[in-house]
Design a protein around this motif. Structure first.
Motif, PDB file in Angstrom:
ATOM      1  N   ASN B 189      19.719  24.527 -66.671  1.00 52.59           N
ATOM      2  CA  ASN B 189      19.323  23.395 -67.516  1.00 52.59           C
ATOM      3  C   ASN B 189      19.899  22.104 -66.934  1.00 52.59           C
ATOM      4  O   ASN B 189      20.979  21.650 -67.300  1.00 52.59           O
ATOM      5  CB  ASN B 189      19.798  23.609 -68.945  1.00 52.59           C
ATOM      6  N   THR B 190      19.142  21.504 -66.032  1.00 50.41           N
ATOM      7  CA  THR B 190      19.653  20.347 -65.300  1.00 50.41           C
ATOM      8  C   THR B 190      19.788  19.112 -66.187  1.00 50.41           C
ATOM      9  O   THR B 190      20.645  18.275 -65.943  1.00 50.41           O
ATOM     10  CB  THR B 190      18.727  20.026 -64.110  1.00 50.41           C
ATOM     11  N   ASP B 191      18.966  19.012 -67.230  1.00 44.38           N
ATOM     12  CA  ASP B 191      19.101  17.869 -68.149  1.00 44.38           C
ATOM     13  C   ASP B 191      20.487  17.856 -68.784  1.00 44.38           C
ATOM     14  O   ASP B 191      21.164  16.844 -68.839  1.00 44.38           O
ATOM     15  CB  ASP B 191      18.044  17.942 -69.256  1.00 44.38           C
ATOM     16  N   ARG B 192      20.889  19.043 -69.247  1.00 46.17           N
ATOM     17  CA  ARG B 192      22.184  19.148 -69.901  1.00 46.17           C
ATOM     18  C   ARG B 192      23.311  18.857 -68.902  1.00 46.17           C
ATOM     19  O   ARG B 192      24.284  18.182 -69.208  1.00 46.17           O
ATOM     20  CB  ARG B 192      22.335  20.544 -70.490  1.00 46.17           C
ATOM     21  N   LEU B 193      23.146  19.376 -67.675  1.00 44.17           N
ATOM     22  CA  LEU B 193      24.208  19.179 -66.679  1.00 44.17           C
ATOM     23  C   LEU B 193      24.311  17.725 -66.226  1.00 44.17           C
ATOM     24  O   LEU B 193      25.406  17.246 -65.945  1.00 44.17           O
ATOM     25  CB  LEU B 193      23.991  20.089 -65.465  1.00 44.17           C
ATOM     26  N   PHE B 194      23.180  17.024 -66.148  1.00 36.39           N
ATOM     27  CA  PHE B 194      23.242  15.599 -65.808  1.00 36.39           C
ATOM     28  C   PHE B 194      24.014  14.839 -66.885  1.00 36.39           C
ATOM     29  O   PHE B 194      24.881  14.016 -66.591  1.00 36.39           O
ATOM     30  CB  PHE B 194      21.840  15.002 -65.663  1.00 36.39           C
ATOM     31  N   ALA B 195      23.699  15.141 -68.153  1.00 41.82           N
ATOM     32  CA  ALA B 195      24.400  14.475 -69.256  1.00 41.82           C
ATOM     33  C   ALA B 195      25.888  14.804 -69.205  1.00 41.82           C
ATOM     34  O   ALA B 195      26.748  13.938 -69.348  1.00 41.82           O
ATOM     35  CB  ALA B 195      23.799  14.902 -70.589  1.00 41.82           C
ATOM     36  N   LEU B 196      26.179  16.073 -68.965  1.00 45.48           N
ATOM     37  CA  LEU B 196      27.579  16.505 -68.903  1.00 45.48           C
ATOM     38  C   LEU B 196      28.313  15.797 -67.764  1.00 45.48           C
ATOM     39  O   LEU B 196      29.445  15.333 -67.930  1.00 45.48           O
ATOM     40  CB  LEU B 196      27.635  18.021 -68.702  1.00 45.48           C
ATOM     41  N   SER B 197      27.654  15.701 -66.604  1.00 43.22           N
ATOM     42  CA  SER B 197      28.300  15.086 -65.446  1.00 43.22           C
ATOM     43  C   SER B 197      28.602  13.612 -65.702  1.00 43.22           C
ATOM     44  O   SER B 197      29.693  13.133 -65.395  1.00 43.22           O
ATOM     45  CB  SER B 197      27.408  15.199 -64.205  1.00 43.22           C
ATOM     46  N   PHE B 198      27.624  12.914 -66.271  1.00 40.15           N
ATOM     47  CA  PHE B 198      27.855  11.498 -66.546  1.00 40.15           C
ATOM     48  C   PHE B 198      28.942  11.358 -67.609  1.00 40.15           C
ATOM     49  O   PHE B 198      29.824  10.490 -67.513  1.00 40.15           O
ATOM     50  CB  PHE B 198      26.557  10.818 -67.013  1.00 40.15           C
ATOM     51  N   GLY B 199      28.899  12.245 -68.603  1.00 42.19           N
ATOM     52  CA  GLY B 199      29.921  12.223 -69.643  1.00 42.19           C
ATOM     53  C   GLY B 199      31.309  12.495 -69.069  1.00 42.19           C
ATOM     54  O   GLY B 199      32.286  11.836 -69.432  1.00 42.19           O
ATOM     55  N   LEU B 200      31.387  13.450 -68.155  1.00 43.01           N
ATOM     56  CA  LEU B 200      32.670  13.779 -67.529  1.00 43.01           C
ATOM     57  C   LEU B 200      33.204  12.590 -66.730  1.00 43.01           C
ATOM     58  O   LEU B 200      34.383  12.232 -66.834  1.00 43.01           O
ATOM     59  CB  LEU B 200      32.494  14.998 -66.615  1.00 43.01           C
ATOM     60  N   GLY B 201      32.330  11.975 -65.941  1.00 41.73           N
ATOM     61  CA  GLY B 201      32.739  10.805 -65.159  1.00 41.73           C
ATOM     62  C   GLY B 201      33.216   9.678 -66.071  1.00 41.73           C
ATOM     63  O   GLY B 201      34.260   9.061 -65.830  1.00 41.73           O
ATOM     64  N   ALA B 202      32.461   9.454 -67.149  1.00 42.91           N
ATOM     65  CA  ALA B 202      32.835   8.400 -68.095  1.00 42.91           C
ATOM     66  C   ALA B 202      34.160   8.733 -68.764  1.00 42.91           C
ATOM     67  O   ALA B 202      35.034   7.870 -68.923  1.00 42.91           O
ATOM     68  CB  ALA B 202      31.732   8.227 -69.140  1.00 42.91           C
TER      69      ALA B 202
END
Ligand SMILES: Nc1ncnc2c1ncn2[C@@H]1O[C@H](COP(=O)(O)OP(=O)(O)OP(=O)(O)O)[C@@H](O)[C@H]1O
Ligand SMILES: [Mg+2]
Lengths: 236, 295
Positions: B189-202
């Motif tokens: 689920n790449t949508d979820r992982l993109f959100a997670l990655s941006f959230g992690l960076g933030a």
């Protein structure tokens, strides 16, 4: 299960790449999609998988008598319904090991039983399970690409030129694997550009594709006998 | 020169490097995974600073326990903000021109600066003192808070390393970094992982702000200087590499602090000279890999 497309028209970067493409693949059959370089084979597979959105036309999945339209669905949703892709060029994740490549596709540590099942098809992979993707030979990569599709227990696998650029010995063993998978009831749609001989006794039926159009559908021997089709597909 | 001064300055440099690492690791992750140059990363750092300031100084009172709560609040608020930004603002821009993403993250700086001014006012918000005591070193003092921050920075580096090498989700993110299309076609689920990655960076930027605020004070626009140096860090270390962010932060941290001491005119210039030299020898940065162009 049956995956099928009706009248796909696909444009990429202002160029029409597919027009009026319709095709089917069901569980337990091996279907060939034959056409030369640039004919539109990869685009067709990618559209089925949801990686490319068609301008018009539809993709359906029929499961247990229920028909589901999946046109433009996210690839991971289509994958979640039992369709797997073995991409052209294999796309093995280079900085992950063999085991980790399987792990990410499975979505967690692959259970021992499933792992043994997959390694039964590819005993070589079991012996190099901790090797990084980047260090695999072409043949090993192709085996892993199929294994990676298999850990998801798909009903249908889309294989994009799975025999391309491999040593004859490996081609022979992959052919055996494809036959066994069909025996297990898995449906396979595989593309082939050049060497028709190596898929001749492998496929139940074929589609011929040329410049984005399906120009033939039927048995491979009939296709080979048809002068006009042969000229369109191979230019001979 | 006085050896104790050098020791104190080394701690100074390590403290500074730790903050830089927390910021630039997030910046680098976001770029490495999503190919988004997040100009608003410094603004997220600023929000993190205000959140910890609010929790510790305005609400709970200055002690270690409220510091930890402040960090957690910064992580949650800024991480959550990151996820919202990705889902609502960035997602519609995927597959479109990169300029749009840059413009959007730039617009976010302006918006967040104003939001901060609306909530906390334009004035500087300073801690009355650092949490914890100081250790005397010769004629000088090293605050225990510096040592705490350095340990925290290294712990975060280790946790990030373990996350990306030991967990399935971390490995999925690495797979997605190589090819989002193939990862998605394999059921990830790449949508979820993109959100997670941006959230992690933030969230990392938020934590950095919380850790920095006792020393650097919170102010609107405080993210601007630090974002420029963070870009230098990840260019030196290599885009997308945690190890690179760590080494780059140490290089920038030490050269900055010791140049201020020895040769202040060259303070910032040296960092760019180092950056230029490294780019000449290794254009991808110290630990950077060739970035494959996406189709
Ligand atoms: N991302 C893209 N950008 C521009 N053109 C593309 C893109 N993808 C495909 N095409 C064009 O679409 C046509 C069909 O390409 P496709 O990759 O589907 O062919 P193929 O049959 O898989 O060829 P091959 O045997 O080389 O793999 C080609 O003319 C190709 O140049
Ligand atoms: Mg192709």
């Amino acid at each position: 299960m049956r995956l099928y497309a009706r009248d796909l028209e696909v444009w990429i970067g202002g160029v029409k790449v597919l027009s009026g493409v319709s095709l089917d693949v069901s569980e337990g059959e091996v279907v060939g999609l034959i056409g030369r370089n640039g004919a539109g084979k990869t685009t067709t597979l990618h559209t089925l998988m949801g990686l490319v959105r068609p301008r018009s036309g539809k993709v359906y999945l029929e499961r247990d008598g229920v028909e589901l339209e999946v046109t433009g669905s996210k690839p991971y949703r289509i994958a979640g319904m039992g369709v797997s892709l073995v991409p052209q060029g294999r796309y093995i994740f280079p900085d992950l090991t063999v085991m980790e490549n399987l792990e990410v596709a499975y979505g967690g540590r692959v259970p021992e039983g499933l792992l043994n099942e997959v390694f039964q098809y590819f005993p070589e992979l079991g012996r190099i399970r901790d090797r990084l993707g980047i260090h695999l030979s072409g043949g090993e990569q192709q085996m892993l690409a199929i294994a990676r599709a298999l850990v998801r227990r798909p009903r249908i696998i889309l294989m994009d030129e799975p025999l391309e650029g491999l040593a004859p010995k490996i081609v022979a063993s992959l052919r055996e694997v494809i036959k066994r998978l069909r025996g297990e009831g898995i449906g396979i749609l595989m593309t082939e550009a050049g060497n028709i001989k190596r898929v001749r006794d492998l496929v139940d039926r074929v589609y011929g594709i040329d410049r984005g159009e399906i120009v033939f559908s039927g048995g491979i021997e009939d296709m080979l006998r048809d002068e006009a089709v042969r000229r369109r597909i191979w230019g001979v | 020169m006085d050896i104790s001064l050098i020791v104190v300055q080394a701690f100074n440099a390590l403290f500074y490097a730790s903050i830089l690492f927390l910021i630039s690791s997030g910046l680098s992750l976001i770029y490495g995974i999503m190919r988004i140059l997040n100009l608003s990363h410094g603004a997220l750092y600023m929000v993190g600073a205000y959140v910890t300031y609010t929790v510790v100084i305005l609400w709970l009172g200055l002690d270690w326990f409220s510091m930890i709560l402040g960090y957690l609040a910064s992580i949650l608020v800024v991480g959550g903000l990151g996820i919202l930004v990705e889902r609502i603002l960035l997602k519609p821009l995927y597959g479109k021109s990169h300029d749009l993403q840059l413009l959007l993250t730039f617009a976010l700086i302006l918006i967040l600066d104003d939001v901060v001014k609306m909530i906390w006012g334009p004035e500087y918000r300073a801690f009355p003192k650092l949490p914890g005591f100081s250790i005397p070193v010769g004629d000088f003092q090293v605050p225990i808070y510096f040592i705490f921050t350095v340990l925290l920075g290294f712990s975060v580096a280790i946790v990030l390393h373990l996350f990306f090498t030991r967990t399935t989700v971390g490995k999925m993110i690495r797979a997605m970094t190589y090819s989002p299309e193939v990862a998605s076609a394999l059921g990830i689920n790449t949508d979820r992982l993109f959100a997670l990655s941006f959230g992690l960076g933030a969230a990392l930027a938020g934590l950095a702000g919380g850790v920095a605020v006792p020393l650097y004070t919170a102010s609107p626009g405080m993210g601007t200087e630090v974002i420029v140096l963070s870009f230098a860090v990840i260019v030196i270390g290599g885009m997308g590499s945690i190890k690179g962010a760590l080494l780059g932060s140490l290089i920038v941290g030490f050269s900055r602090v010791f140049m201020v001491m020895l040769f202040p005119v060259m303070e910032i210039a040296l960092i760019y000279i180092i950056m230029a030299l490294i780019l000449l020898v290794k254009p991808t940065g110290l630990f950077g890999m060739e970035m494959r162009e996406r189709r």
